[in-house]
Design a protein around this motif. Structure first.
Motif, PDB file in Angstrom:
ATOM      1  N   LEU A  16       0.827  -1.209   0.000  1.00 36.97           N
ATOM      2  CA  LEU A  16       0.000   0.000   0.000  1.00 36.97           C
ATOM      3  C   LEU A  16       0.861   1.259   0.000  1.00 36.97           C
ATOM      4  O   LEU A  16       0.535   2.241  -0.676  1.00 36.97           O
ATOM      5  CB  LEU A  16      -0.934  -0.012   1.211  1.00 36.97           C
ATOM      6  CG  LEU A  16      -2.099  -1.002   1.160  1.00 36.97           C
ATOM      7  CD1 LEU A  16      -2.879  -0.965   2.464  1.00 36.97           C
ATOM      8  CD2 LEU A  16      -3.016  -0.682  -0.015  1.00 36.97           C
ATOM      9  N   ALA A  17       1.949   1.229   0.765  1.00 42.55           N
ATOM     10  CA  ALA A  17       2.853   2.385   0.782  1.00 42.55           C
ATOM     11  C   ALA A  17       3.472   2.608  -0.593  1.00 42.55           C
ATOM     12  O   ALA A  17       3.568   3.755  -1.070  1.00 42.55           O
ATOM     13  CB  ALA A  17       3.947   2.184   1.831  1.00 42.55           C
ATOM     14  N   THR A  20       0.774   3.894  -2.947  1.00 44.45           N
ATOM     15  CA  THR A  20       0.469   5.289  -2.618  1.00 44.45           C
ATOM     16  C   THR A  20       1.539   6.222  -3.172  1.00 44.45           C
ATOM     17  O   THR A  20       1.239   7.295  -3.714  1.00 44.45           O
ATOM     18  CB  THR A  20       0.352   5.465  -1.099  1.00 44.45           C
ATOM     19  OG1 THR A  20      -0.691   4.614  -0.608  1.00 44.45           O
ATOM     20  CG2 THR A  20       0.034   6.900  -0.738  1.00 44.45           C
ATOM     21  N   ALA A  23       1.058   6.420  -6.922  1.00 49.10           N
ATOM     22  CA  ALA A  23      -0.117   7.224  -7.244  1.00 49.10           C
ATOM     23  C   ALA A  23       0.154   8.708  -7.008  1.00 49.10           C
ATOM     24  O   ALA A  23      -0.278   9.563  -7.799  1.00 49.10           O
ATOM     25  CB  ALA A  23      -1.308   6.763  -6.407  1.00 49.10           C
ATOM     26  N   TRP A  24       0.875   9.017  -5.940  1.00 46.27           N
ATOM     27  CA  TRP A  24       1.223  10.410  -5.639  1.00 46.27           C
ATOM     28  C   TRP A  24       2.084  10.997  -6.754  1.00 46.27           C
ATOM     29  O   TRP A  24       1.829  12.113  -7.228  1.00 46.27           O
ATOM     30  CB  TRP A  24       1.953  10.455  -4.303  1.00 46.27           C
ATOM     31  CG  TRP A  24       2.477  11.806  -3.905  1.00 46.27           C
ATOM     32  CD1 TRP A  24       3.740  12.279  -4.101  1.00 46.27           C
ATOM     33  CD2 TRP A  24       1.761  12.850  -3.242  1.00 46.27           C
ATOM     34  NE1 TRP A  24       3.864  13.550  -3.611  1.00 46.27           N
ATOM     35  CE2 TRP A  24       2.666  13.931  -3.071  1.00 46.27           C
ATOM     36  CE3 TRP A  24       0.451  12.975  -2.772  1.00 46.27           C
ATOM     37  CZ2 TRP A  24       2.282  15.112  -2.450  1.00 46.27           C
ATOM     38  CZ3 TRP A  24       0.081  14.167  -2.149  1.00 46.27           C
ATOM     39  CH2 TRP A  24       0.994  15.214  -1.992  1.00 46.27           C
ATOM     40  N   TRP A 125       9.592   8.261   2.091  1.00 46.19           N
ATOM     41  CA  TRP A 125       9.386   6.822   1.874  1.00 46.19           C
ATOM     42  C   TRP A 125      10.686   6.030   1.851  1.00 46.19           C
ATOM     43  O   TRP A 125      10.769   4.918   2.401  1.00 46.19           O
ATOM     44  CB  TRP A 125       8.641   6.631   0.553  1.00 46.19           C
ATOM     45  CG  TRP A 125       8.533   5.224   0.078  1.00 46.19           C
ATOM     46  CD1 TRP A 125       7.570   4.314   0.411  1.00 46.19           C
ATOM     47  CD2 TRP A 125       9.411   4.540  -0.825  1.00 46.19           C
ATOM     48  NE1 TRP A 125       7.786   3.115  -0.221  1.00 46.19           N
ATOM     49  CE2 TRP A 125       8.918   3.222  -0.989  1.00 46.19           C
ATOM     50  CE3 TRP A 125      10.567   4.911  -1.512  1.00 46.19           C
ATOM     51  CZ2 TRP A 125       9.547   2.293  -1.816  1.00 46.19           C
ATOM     52  CZ3 TRP A 125      11.188   3.989  -2.330  1.00 46.19           C
ATOM     53  CH2 TRP A 125      10.680   2.696  -2.469  1.00 46.19           C
TER      54      TRP A 125
END
Length: 219
Positions: A16-17, A20, A23-24, A125
């Motif tokens: 998920l990270a 994300t 997607a960002w 991240w």
């Protein structure tokens, strides 16, 4: 080397990270493209100026060719019209310069919109992800070795975590005597529980060193 944890929960969180993050970055790339296209559209007046200058120059050249047939003053009139047509060249050059300036601005704004949010996301991240990869790789290598000392080393790592994590780990152990004292004494149950907590923290399946078996029960 696996890029993800063994246990479903930790692996799902990592996926998920990653999604994300992608997607960002994709969102800001899309916004950057929109900003670029919007700013480039502002160059339309400059294109009209360039086109008008070129048309004016072409018109003066045509008029100059026509003026060559005028008796006595044809050559002089032609040169005068061509000189006037030079203003069209200057106007077209100004329009082209305006377009280039707008296109440079569009490129800079597009890059700024795309790069800075992406770098910020990567800065948040990447360090924890690299830290997890290093720790998981080291723990997996330890888990492949034989000997009870490996469990003791992993138990020590569990006790050397930041204080809140150590407190949570100690609370998860069976109630009874001081777990730190039991670890110092080499109590097999406490040592194993602490080593298990280190596997669980990293989301790895536990491998029992020196016992000829491995367990996959940690989730």
């Amino acid at each position: 080397m696996s890029l993800y944890a063994d246990t479903p929960l930790r692996r799902t969180r990592q996926l998920l990270a990653d999604l994300t993050l992608l997607a960002w970055i994709a969102l800001w790339l899309w916004l950057a493209a929109r900003v670029h296209d919007t700013v480039v559209a502002l160059a339309a007046p400059a294109r009209e100026v360039e086109r008008a200058g070129a048309d004016f120059r072409t018109g003066m050249e045509g008029a100059g060719r026509s003026a060559e047939g005028v008796p006595l003053v044809g050559d002089e009139l032609r040169e005068a019209l061509l000189d006037v047509g030079g203003a069209g060249d200057r106007l077209a050059a100004a329009g082209q310069s305006g377009q280039e300036a707008v296109e440079r601005l569009a490129l800079l704004l597009g890059v700024a919109v795309a790069v800075f949010p992406a770098l910020l996301a990567l800065a948040l991240w990447l360090p924890p992800r690299l830290r997890w990869l290093r720790q998981a790789r080291a723990t997996r290598r330890l888990g492949q070795a034989d000997g009870a000392a490996i469990e003791e080393l992993l138990a020590l790592r569990a006790l050397l975590r930041p204080l809140p994590e150590v407190t949570a780990t100690l609370r998860s152990l069976p109630a009874g005597e001081d777990p730190v004292a039991a670890w110092r004494r080499g109590d097999p149950g406490v040592v194993r529980a602490l080593a298990t907590s280190e596997y669980r923290r990293l989301g790895l399946r536990e491998r029992r060193s020196g016992r000829g078996s491995s367990t996959t029960g940690i989730r």
